[in-house]
Design a protein around this motif. Structure first.
Motif, PDB file in Angstrom:
ATOM      1  N   ASP A 112      25.660  28.502  -8.116  1.00 22.66           N
ATOM      2  CA  ASP A 112      26.211  28.113  -9.408  1.00 22.66           C
ATOM      3  C   ASP A 112      25.529  26.852  -9.938  1.00 22.66           C
ATOM      4  OD1 ASP A 112      27.962  30.245  -9.459  1.00 22.66           O
ATOM      5  OD2 ASP A 112      29.649  29.116  -8.614  1.00 22.66           O
ATOM      6  N   GLU A 113      25.209  25.918  -9.050  1.00 18.39           N
ATOM      7  CA  GLU A 113      24.519  24.695  -9.452  1.00 18.39           C
ATOM      8  C   GLU A 113      23.137  25.019 -10.031  1.00 18.39           C
ATOM      9  OE1 GLU A 113      24.342  22.239  -6.009  1.00 18.39           O
ATOM     10  OE2 GLU A 113      26.487  21.824  -5.965  1.00 18.39           O
ATOM     11  N   ILE A 114      22.419  25.929  -9.379  1.00 17.09           N
ATOM     12  CA  ILE A 114      21.074  26.295  -9.825  1.00 17.09           C
ATOM     13  C   ILE A 114      21.116  26.908 -11.225  1.00 17.09           C
ATOM     14  CG2 ILE A 114      19.154  27.894  -9.384  1.00 17.09           C
ATOM     15  CD1 ILE A 114      19.754  27.501  -6.366  1.00 17.09           C
ATOM     16  N   VAL A 115      22.038  27.860 -11.435  1.00 14.83           N
ATOM     17  CA  VAL A 115      22.130  28.531 -12.735  1.00 14.83           C
ATOM     18  C   VAL A 115      22.596  27.547 -13.810  1.00 14.83           C
ATOM     19  CG1 VAL A 115      23.260  30.376 -14.033  1.00 14.83           C
ATOM     20  CG2 VAL A 115      22.536  30.775 -11.664  1.00 14.83           C
ATOM     21  N   ALA A 116      23.586  26.716 -13.487  1.00 16.21           N
ATOM     22  CA  ALA A 116      24.112  25.770 -14.472  1.00 16.21           C
ATOM     23  C   ALA A 116      23.050  24.754 -14.889  1.00 16.21           C
ATOM     24  CB  ALA A 116      25.334  25.052 -13.901  1.00 16.21           C
ATOM     25  N   GLU A 117      22.250  24.296 -13.945  1.00 18.74           N
ATOM     26  CA  GLU A 117      21.204  23.331 -14.273  1.00 18.74           C
ATOM     27  C   GLU A 117      20.176  23.933 -15.221  1.00 18.74           C
ATOM     28  OE1 GLU A 117      19.627  21.827 -10.627  1.00 18.74           O
ATOM     29  OE2 GLU A 117      21.468  20.764 -10.121  1.00 18.74           O
ATOM     30  N   ARG A 118      19.813  25.209 -14.999  1.00 17.61           N
ATOM     31  CA  ARG A 118      18.853  25.851 -15.892  1.00 17.61           C
ATOM     32  C   ARG A 118      19.448  25.998 -17.294  1.00 17.61           C
ATOM     33  NH1 ARG A 118      14.580  29.308 -15.608  1.00 17.61           N
ATOM     34  NH2 ARG A 118      13.883  27.818 -14.020  1.00 17.61           N
ATOM     35  N   ARG A 119      20.684  26.445 -17.384  1.00 17.07           N
ATOM     36  CA  ARG A 119      21.299  26.620 -18.713  1.00 17.07           C
ATOM     37  C   ARG A 119      21.370  25.285 -19.441  1.00 17.07           C
ATOM     38  NH1 ARG A 119      23.271  31.590 -19.582  1.00 17.07           N
ATOM     39  NH2 ARG A 119      24.143  32.848 -17.907  1.00 17.07           N
ATOM     40  N   ALA A 120      21.758  24.231 -18.718  1.00 17.33           N
ATOM     41  CA  ALA A 120      21.904  22.917 -19.340  1.00 17.33           C
ATOM     42  C   ALA A 120      20.563  22.366 -19.816  1.00 17.33           C
ATOM     43  CB  ALA A 120      22.556  21.945 -18.357  1.00 17.33           C
ATOM     44  N   SER A 121      19.492  22.727 -19.125  1.00 10.94           N
ATOM     45  CA  SER A 121      18.172  22.202 -19.484  1.00 10.94           C
ATOM     46  C   SER A 121      17.650  22.786 -20.797  1.00 10.94           C
ATOM     47  CB  SER A 121      17.168  22.497 -18.369  1.00 10.94           C
ATOM     48  OG  SER A 121      16.809  23.875 -18.357  1.00 10.94           O
ATOM     49  N   GLY A 122      18.118  23.987 -21.149  1.00 14.60           N
ATOM     50  CA  GLY A 122      17.624  24.655 -22.341  1.00 14.60           C
ATOM     51  C   GLY A 122      16.200  25.168 -22.207  1.00 14.60           C
ATOM     52  N   GLN A 123      15.619  25.029 -21.037  1.00 12.57           N
ATOM     53  CA  GLN A 123      14.234  25.445 -20.827  1.00 12.57           C
ATOM     54  C   GLN A 123      14.161  26.933 -20.466  1.00 12.57           C
ATOM     55  OE1 GLN A 123      12.778  22.816 -17.802  1.00 12.57           O
ATOM     56  NE2 GLN A 123      12.730  21.028 -19.154  1.00 12.57           N
ATOM     57  N   LYS A 124      13.040  27.562 -20.807  1.00 14.56           N
ATOM     58  CA  LYS A 124      12.821  28.972 -20.499  1.00 14.56           C
ATOM     59  C   LYS A 124      11.427  29.175 -19.925  1.00 14.56           C
ATOM     60  CE  LYS A 124      16.033  30.781 -23.974  1.00 14.56           C
ATOM     61  NZ  LYS A 124      16.206  31.725 -25.108  1.00 14.56           N
ATOM     62  N   PRO A 125      11.168  28.617 -18.757  1.00 12.55           N
ATOM     63  CA  PRO A 125       9.850  28.832 -18.152  1.00 12.55           C
ATOM     64  C   PRO A 125       9.670  30.305 -17.796  1.00 12.55           C
ATOM     65  CG  PRO A 125      11.351  27.834 -16.571  1.00 12.55           C
ATOM     66  CD  PRO A 125      12.059  27.835 -17.892  1.00 12.55           C
ATOM     67  N   ASP A 126       8.428  30.704 -17.625  1.00  9.39           N
ATOM     68  CA  ASP A 126       8.121  32.095 -17.291  1.00  9.39           C
ATOM     69  C   ASP A 126       8.348  32.306 -15.793  1.00  9.39           C
ATOM     70  OD1 ASP A 126       7.245  34.682 -17.265  1.00  9.39           O
ATOM     71  OD2 ASP A 126       5.116  34.166 -17.324  1.00  9.39           O
TER      72      ASP A 126
END
Length: 456
Positions: free
Chosen positions: A223-237
């Motif tokens: 959950d921490e991993i997914v939440a951090e990505r969503r919060a970052s707003g980034q969309k790396p490939d």
């Protein structure tokens, strides 16, 4: 020997036989007690009783498949699905919506989502990260100081997976958490698989409380991993972006639970199996210094004395063979299960609809019928002129068919590169407190491998 649906009996079709029952069952527990006490020896001894053997696990009858040919047929047949005691025990970790446990159309859709990240032509892009982490591993170690191989193996496995597939800078503390949690969870899941005492595992015994704590922390980590990505707003490939943007068969975004389960399948079983293999490779290098020296010499020859890199991996043939032979003798995944979806026959034996089937890559890959010097460590058996002598399906470390591990090339590249990097710098000696005997859970790993790196 073939797998085929049961057909009306004619002059051309033989009557399916009942598989023989293995000896040694005890009341209530059946063969579960043997699978708890010495599971590797028990599974390795079953082929002497037949190609297909019936086992009793509590009240259930389970069919054990013992030959390479039949394990291959089982994996390739559409008459069987991913299910049974192993997968039921893993559902608490992997969930029911991830690629590891899904079947049918959902599984095919999920494979399409994750497969691009593991295409052969995608692997070189991960090379710089693999190189950096492999060399960082050796640079942390100091000559003569004790290396705890469990924590170090998990550290590099988690970091490579996170940085390549999730583009996350997940630090050592998370790798330590993952290592400790997985050790507890996989041990508890194995007990639940072989001794199915359902309600007793819900009682507040200390072992059950520790299992539940570790399992909850694993899910919190995801959950921490997914939440951090969503919060970052980034969309790396990367694979995590692909999951967050994936759609179902109706074109709708996939659900949060499926995203969670998919990330669990990326971070946890993958890290566990790769880390366990790294541990066994370190044990091999310490136990077989002649092969450690041969790997060192090969690396020096291929690189000209420069730091080993991803571009060298394809030419490190002996190093690759050391990795393959370590996986043959000590496969991280040593037991697998399937479930029959219809009445069928396997090798001429009747398998009823709904029956669970179990087989052991550990037993198959150590069978004297398939390998000369079957218990000896011999990487040269994988030279082209000798490898053709190995029966088909007697060595399938990443499985076969539509359940083949999609990360096979990714995993082999990092294992070969890590083995080369550490062997180029150090040879290894076990210290007195080390214990390299096998700890059996859902996966295999050394009990407590402690090594001393010694410069060449």
């Amino acid at each position: 020997m073939t797998v085929e649906s049961v057909k009306p009996q004619t002059a051309e079709t033989a009557e399916p036989r009942e598989a023989p029952l293995a000896g040694g069952a005890v009341p209530v527990l059946g063969h579960g007690l043997k699978l708890v006490r010495d599971p590797l020896a028990f599974m390795s001894g079953l082929r002497a009783h037949g190609d297909v053997v019936r086992l009793k696990l509590g009240p259930k009858t389970v069919y054990a498949v013992t030959t390479p040919e039949l394990t291959g047929a089982l994996a390739l047949s559409t008459d069987y699905r991913i299910d049974g005691p192993l997968w039921e025990s893993l559902e608490g970790l992997l969930g029911k919506e991830g690629v590891a446990t899904a079947n049918g159309p959902r599984h095919r859709r999920q494979r399409r989502t994750i497969q691009p990240a593991f295409r052969l032509d995608a692997i070189p892009a991960y090379g710089p990260v693999m190189e950096e982490e492999a060399h960082a591993l050796t640079e942390r170690w100091r000559p003569g100081e004790t290396v705890d191989c469990t924590s170090e193996s998990f550290r590099v496995a988690v970091r490579v997976a996170a940085r390549c597939l999730l583009r996350g800078e997940y630090m050592d503390e998370r790798a330590e958490r993952l290592s400790a949690d997985l050790a507890t969870v996989f041990r508890g899941m194995y007990r639940r698989m072989v001794v199915p005492l359902g309600p007793l595992y819900r009682l507040p015994f200390p072992a059950n409380r520790e299992f539940n704590r570790a399992l909850a922390d694993l899910h919190l980590l995801v959950d921490e991993i997914v939440a951090e990505r969503r919060a970052s707003g980034q969309k790396p490939d990367d694979l995590l972006t692909a999951l967050l943007e994936a759609t179902d068969d109706n074109g709708e975004p996939i659900g949060e639970q499926e995203i969670h389960d998919q990330v669990v399948a990326i971070v946890t079983p993958g890290s566990e199996t790769v880390a366990s293999t790294i541990m066994w490779l370190l044990q091999v290098l310490a136990e077989h210094p002649e092969h450690a020296e041969k790997v060192r010499a090969e690396v020096e020859s291929v690189t000209g004395g420069r730091p080993v890199g991803f571009e060298h991996v394809r030419r490190l043939t002996h190093t690759n063979n050391v990795v393959v032979e370590a996986m043959r003798l000590r496969p991280a995944v040593w037991i697998l299960t399937r479930r029959a979806i219809c009445d069928t026959t396997l090798g001429g034996y009747r398998i009823p609809e709904g029956a669970d089937i179990v087989y052991s890559p550990y037993a198959v890959q150590r069978d004297a019928r398939s390998y000369g010097d079957h218990l000896g460590f011999d990487p040269d058996r994988w030279l082209p002129e000798r490898a053709k002598e190995v029966p088909k399906y007697a060595m399938s470390p990443f499985s076969v068919g539509n359940r083949k591990c999609p990360s096979d090339h990714f995993s082999m590249a990092q294992l070969t590169l890590i083995t080369a990097a550490i062997s180029a710098k150090y040879r290894f000696e076990q210290i007195g407190a080390s214990d390299d005997t096998t700890r059996v859970g859902i996966t295999l790993r050394p009990q407590r491998l402690l090594l001393k790196p010694v410069p060449w």
